[in-house]
Scaffold this motif. Structure first.
Motif, PDB file in Angstrom:
ATOM      1  N   ARG A  96       1.035  -1.130   0.025  1.00 36.86           N
ATOM      2  CA  ARG A  96      -0.263  -0.145   0.307  1.00 36.86           C
ATOM      3  C   ARG A  96       1.107   1.406   0.360  1.00 36.86           C
ATOM      4  NH1 ARG A  96      -5.466  -0.573   2.684  1.00 36.86           N
ATOM      5  NH2 ARG A  96      -5.672  -3.210   3.153  1.00 36.86           N
ATOM      6  N   THR A  97       0.045   2.631  -0.646  1.00 40.06           N
ATOM      7  CA  THR A  97       1.269   3.214  -0.399  1.00 40.06           C
ATOM      8  C   THR A  97      -0.218   4.718  -0.011  1.00 40.06           C
ATOM      9  OG1 THR A  97       0.701   4.138  -3.041  1.00 40.06           O
ATOM     10  CG2 THR A  97       2.485   3.127  -2.288  1.00 40.06           C
ATOM     11  N   PHE A  98       0.181   6.061   0.339  1.00 40.48           N
ATOM     12  CA  PHE A  98      -1.139   6.949   0.383  1.00 40.48           C
ATOM     13  C   PHE A  98      -0.711   7.677  -0.509  1.00 40.48           C
ATOM     14  CE2 PHE A  98      -3.492   9.249   3.243  1.00 40.48           C
ATOM     15  CZ  PHE A  98      -5.305   9.016   2.628  1.00 40.48           C
ATOM     16  N   LEU A  99      -0.344   7.966  -1.090  1.00 38.06           N
ATOM     17  CA  LEU A  99       0.744   9.270  -1.703  1.00 38.06           C
ATOM     18  C   LEU A  99      -0.964   9.913  -2.226  1.00 38.06           C
ATOM     19  CD1 LEU A  99       3.643   7.955  -3.335  1.00 38.06           C
ATOM     20  CD2 LEU A  99       3.444   9.167  -1.293  1.00 38.06           C
ATOM     21  N   PRO A 100      -0.425  11.341  -2.357  1.00 42.20           N
ATOM     22  CA  PRO A 100      -1.334  12.628  -3.978  1.00 42.20           C
ATOM     23  C   PRO A 100      -1.133  11.686  -5.229  1.00 42.20           C
ATOM     24  CG  PRO A 100      -0.309  13.669  -1.937  1.00 42.20           C
ATOM     25  CD  PRO A 100       0.503  12.358  -2.287  1.00 42.20           C
ATOM     26  N   ALA A 101      -2.268  12.312  -6.008  1.00 36.94           N
ATOM     27  CA  ALA A 101      -1.728  11.910  -6.863  1.00 36.94           C
ATOM     28  C   ALA A 101      -1.182  12.452  -8.105  1.00 36.94           C
ATOM     29  CB  ALA A 101      -3.772  13.073  -8.026  1.00 36.94           C
ATOM     30  N   ALA A 102      -0.349  11.208  -8.760  1.00 37.79           N
ATOM     31  CA  ALA A 102       0.883  11.838  -9.233  1.00 37.79           C
ATOM     32  C   ALA A 102       0.564  14.014 -10.054  1.00 37.79           C
ATOM     33  CB  ALA A 102       1.087  10.610 -10.907  1.00 37.79           C
ATOM     34  N   GLU A 103      -0.042  13.726 -10.155  1.00 35.72           N
ATOM     35  CA  GLU A 103      -0.136  15.116 -10.773  1.00 35.72           C
ATOM     36  C   GLU A 103      -0.241  15.824 -10.371  1.00 35.72           C
ATOM     37  OE1 GLU A 103      -2.962  12.868 -11.272  1.00 35.72           O
ATOM     38  OE2 GLU A 103      -2.672  12.474 -13.650  1.00 35.72           O
ATOM     39  N   SER A 202      -0.215  18.413   7.560  1.00 33.81           N
ATOM     40  CA  SER A 202      -1.808  17.924   7.583  1.00 33.81           C
ATOM     41  C   SER A 202      -1.380  16.865   7.013  1.00 33.81           C
ATOM     42  CB  SER A 202      -2.312  18.819   6.614  1.00 33.81           C
ATOM     43  OG  SER A 202      -2.284  19.807   5.085  1.00 33.81           O
ATOM     44  N   LEU A 203      -3.042  16.315   7.274  1.00 33.50           N
ATOM     45  CA  LEU A 203      -3.331  14.562   6.559  1.00 33.50           C
ATOM     46  C   LEU A 203      -5.066  15.388   5.729  1.00 33.50           C
ATOM     47  CD1 LEU A 203      -1.848  12.203   9.122  1.00 33.50           C
ATOM     48  CD2 LEU A 203      -1.055  13.012   7.314  1.00 33.50           C
ATOM     49  N   TRP A 204      -5.075  14.431   4.869  1.00 34.52           N
ATOM     50  CA  TRP A 204      -6.247  14.620   4.010  1.00 34.52           C
ATOM     51  C   TRP A 204      -6.581  13.008   3.611  1.00 34.52           C
ATOM     52  CZ3 TRP A 204      -7.710  20.009   2.460  1.00 34.52           C
ATOM     53  CH2 TRP A 204      -7.136  20.490   3.296  1.00 34.52           C
ATOM     54  N   ARG A 205      -7.602  12.816   3.248  1.00 38.80           N
ATOM     55  CA  ARG A 205      -8.754  11.712   2.896  1.00 38.80           C
ATOM     56  C   ARG A 205      -9.475  11.892   1.874  1.00 38.80           C
ATOM     57  NH1 ARG A 205      -9.184   6.307   5.752  1.00 38.80           N
ATOM     58  NH2 ARG A 205     -10.786   7.348   7.760  1.00 38.80           N
ATOM     59  N   ASP A 206      -9.572  11.727   1.106  1.00 37.32           N
ATOM     60  CA  ASP A 206     -10.252  12.116  -0.086  1.00 37.32           C
ATOM     61  C   ASP A 206     -11.063  13.474  -0.201  1.00 37.32           C
ATOM     62  OD1 ASP A 206     -11.003   9.147  -0.983  1.00 37.32           O
ATOM     63  OD2 ASP A 206     -11.150   8.483   0.227  1.00 37.32           O
ATOM     64  N   GLY A 207      -9.453  14.377  -0.634  1.00 34.72           N
ATOM     65  CA  GLY A 207     -10.492  15.958  -0.057  1.00 34.72           C
ATOM     66  C   GLY A 207     -10.910  16.276   0.942  1.00 34.72           C
ATOM     67  N   ALA A 260      -7.990  15.623  -2.142  1.00 31.34           N
ATOM     68  CA  ALA A 260      -6.240  15.718  -1.836  1.00 31.34           C
ATOM     69  C   ALA A 260      -6.674  14.243  -1.003  1.00 31.34           C
ATOM     70  CB  ALA A 260      -5.758  17.002  -0.956  1.00 31.34           C
ATOM     71  N   ASN A 261      -4.948  13.119  -0.931  1.00 30.50           N
ATOM     72  CA  ASN A 261      -4.858  12.094  -0.226  1.00 30.50           C
ATOM     73  C   ASN A 261      -3.562  12.470   0.426  1.00 30.50           C
ATOM     74  OD1 ASN A 261      -7.626   9.879   0.271  1.00 30.50           O
ATOM     75  ND2 ASN A 261      -7.268  10.472  -1.701  1.00 30.50           N
ATOM     76  N   GLY A 262      -3.325  11.490   1.746  1.00 31.32           N
ATOM     77  CA  GLY A 262      -2.117  11.707   2.463  1.00 31.32           C
ATOM     78  C   GLY A 262      -1.813  12.956   2.973  1.00 31.32           C
ATOM     79  N   VAL A 263      -0.359  13.638   2.904  1.00 29.29           N
ATOM     80  CA  VAL A 263       0.366  14.213   3.412  1.00 29.29           C
ATOM     81  C   VAL A 263       0.566  15.318   2.529  1.00 29.29           C
ATOM     82  CG1 VAL A 263       2.793  13.852   3.419  1.00 29.29           C
ATOM     83  CG2 VAL A 263       2.158  15.080   4.989  1.00 29.29           C
ATOM     84  N   PHE A 264       0.480  16.411   2.930  1.00 28.87           N
ATOM     85  CA  PHE A 264       0.675  18.099   2.580  1.00 28.87           C
ATOM     86  C   PHE A 264       1.392  18.796   3.749  1.00 28.87           C
ATOM     87  CE2 PHE A 264      -1.832  15.886  -0.486  1.00 28.87           C
ATOM     88  CZ  PHE A 264      -2.037  16.835  -1.195  1.00 28.87           C
ATOM     89  N   CYS A 265       2.518  19.241   3.129  1.00 29.91           N
ATOM     90  CA  CYS A 265       3.504  20.656   3.800  1.00 29.91           C
ATOM     91  C   CYS A 265       3.627  21.540   3.306  1.00 29.91           C
ATOM     92  CB  CYS A 265       4.544  19.723   4.477  1.00 29.91           C
ATOM     93  SG  CYS A 265       4.710  18.315   5.728  1.00 29.91           S
ATOM     94  N   VAL A 266       2.568  22.651   4.007  1.00 28.54           N
ATOM     95  CA  VAL A 266       2.829  24.075   2.693  1.00 28.54           C
ATOM     96  C   VAL A 266       3.918  25.195   4.131  1.00 28.54           C
ATOM     97  CG1 VAL A 266       1.288  25.945   2.875  1.00 28.54           C
ATOM     98  CG2 VAL A 266       0.307  23.563   2.772  1.00 28.54           C
ATOM     99  N   ASP A 267       4.333  25.746   3.240  1.00 33.40           N
ATOM    100  CA  ASP A 267       5.421  27.139   3.460  1.00 33.40           C
ATOM    101  C   ASP A 267       4.613  27.964   3.678  1.00 33.40           C
ATOM    102  OD1 ASP A 267       6.869  24.871   4.909  1.00 33.40           O
ATOM    103  OD2 ASP A 267       8.482  25.971   3.095  1.00 33.40           O
ATOM    104  N   GLY A 284       3.040  15.144  -0.426  1.00 32.30           N
ATOM    105  CA  GLY A 284       4.052  13.323  -0.194  1.00 32.30           C
ATOM    106  C   GLY A 284       4.304  13.402   0.900  1.00 32.30           C
ATOM    107  N   ARG A 285       4.896  14.020   1.366  1.00 30.25           N
ATOM    108  CA  ARG A 285       6.223  14.002   2.558  1.00 30.25           C
ATOM    109  C   ARG A 285       6.094  14.725   3.509  1.00 30.25           C
ATOM    110  NH1 ARG A 285       9.668  17.956   2.409  1.00 30.25           N
ATOM    111  NH2 ARG A 285      10.398  19.006   0.718  1.00 30.25           N
ATOM    112  N   PHE A 286       6.537  13.966   4.795  1.00 31.87           N
ATOM    113  CA  PHE A 286       6.502  14.851   5.873  1.00 31.87           C
ATOM    114  C   PHE A 286       7.398  16.160   5.807  1.00 31.87           C
ATOM    115  CE2 PHE A 286       3.785  11.496   7.461  1.00 31.87           C
ATOM    116  CZ  PHE A 286       2.882  12.042   7.411  1.00 31.87           C
TER     117      PHE A 286
END
Length: 351
Positions: A96-103, A202-207, A260-267, A284-286
């Motif tokens: 399993r992976t828990f990544l955002p979309a490739a795009e 932040s963590l997201w699942r299905d938006g 959005a799915n997975g981890v999103f880190c915003v500066d 996709g990364r912490f």
């Protein structure tokens, strides 16, 4: 016992991710991979494997061989290049992976393209210049008097420099082109933001936002040794609760990926008026210091693994996962420590 594989495990970001799993309420069998054997010696792993770099055609086959050998259930890629490859080829990974979309990964790993997208939908961002380095710098300097030159891709404020003349901007880019194998097209020039800097994990699942926390970077590891004074990895950080930071960062994630799915880190960084603007999104990364929030009471790497496994994690606060005013102090070869405002141990004698 859940078995998880962490790539780039020799780096501090992955090591802190593993540290968070070691603090979880259940045990994990953690497998670490990296391209260099030296880097794997320090992280607290149950098994260590060498892999080729992700641009090597053998990479995915050897990753899957480790997955099979260790019966891995979840793969978490931490370095950007591995996030990109595994997002593109997730269907070929035998776990399993828990990544955002490739795009989404492609968009956010191009800081200029991401800034343009955010600007188009009204998310506050610093103004970016058009054209080559010379023309972009001239445009931004004419409008603001100071500009920020940086590479479009990479972490740790790569190839970044505040400049006050076009000549400085061009010379800085030329140095990297001539000595570091970058091209002039690899650079962007934006408005310099003079205010405080914030990081929103932040963590997201299905938006849907699952949980998040903001912090302020106060000092940077070896920032005093860099031309920009900044490295984006803090030696001192502090948790904050600011509605504007939370709302802008969440809007930025939704703008680049409504599902959005997975981890999103915003500066984010404040402009001269104190208003936060988004400077980049790492999808996709912490963040490197994910264990800061774990020690503070919000173990997001653990929640991330549970989400990857399809577990129910309802009930977490979407914003402000921990109290404000917690400090994280860290230094090379000295470890790290969580400190509350009233717990500082040093005093100053009054003459």
């Amino acid at each position: 016992m859940t078995r998880i594989l962490v790539t780039g495990a020799g780096g501090s970001a992955a090591s802190n991710f593993v540290h968070s799993l070691r603090l979880a309420p259940e045990p994990f069998h953690v497998v670490g991979t990296d391209s260099r054997r030296e880097h794997l010696e320090l992280t607290d792993l149950d098994a260590r494997y060498l892999l080729p770099r992700p641009d090597d055609p053998r990479y995915l086959d050897e990753l899957n061989a480790v997955v099979d050998a260790e019966q891995v259930e979840v793969v978490h890629p931490q370095p950007d290049p591995e996030v990109r490859v595994l997002a593109d080829r997730r269907d070929e990974v035998r776990a399993r992976t828990f990544l955002p979309a490739a795009e989404t990964i492609e968009l956010t790993q191009d800081k200029l393209a991401c800034t343009v997208r955010l600007s188009e939908v009204g998310v506050p961002v610093p103004q970016s210049g058009d054209g080559d380095v010379h023309d972009a710098a001239a445009q931004i300097l004419a409008a603001h008097g100071k500009a920020w030159v940086r590479a479009k891709q990479g972490a740790g404020a790569r190839a970044s420099l505040p400049v006050t003349t076009v000549e400085q901007a061009v010379a800085w880019a030329r140095y990297w082109v001539e000595t570091k194998d970058l091209s002039y097209d690899d650079f962007m020039v934006g408005e310099f933001l003079p205010g405080r800097e914030f990081a929103f994990q932040s963590l997201w699942r299905d938006g849907k936002l699952v949980t998040s926390q903001g912090r302020e970077r106060l000092e940077y590891l070896y920032g005093h040794l860099t031309p920009s004074g900044q490295t984006s990895t803090p030696s001192v950080a502090r948790t904050v609760r600011r509605d504007d930071v939370n709302e802008i960062a969440a809007a930025a994630v939704r703008a680049v990926d409504p599902d959005a799915n997975g981890v999103f880190c915003v500066d984010l960084k404040e402009d001269a008026g104190g208003s936060p603007r988004v400077t980049e999104i790492n999808a996709g990364r912490f963040f490197t210091t994910s264990n800061f929030l774990t020690e503070a009471g919000a173990n997001m790497p653990y929640t991330y693994v549970r989400l990857a496994l399809g577990d129910n994690v309802n009930g977490l606060p979407p914003f402000n996962a921990v109290e404000e005013g917690l400090y994280w102090v860290r230094m090379v070869d000295m470890g790290y420590k969580l400190v509350r405002e009233n717990e500082w141990r040093s005093t100053r004698l009054q003459s």
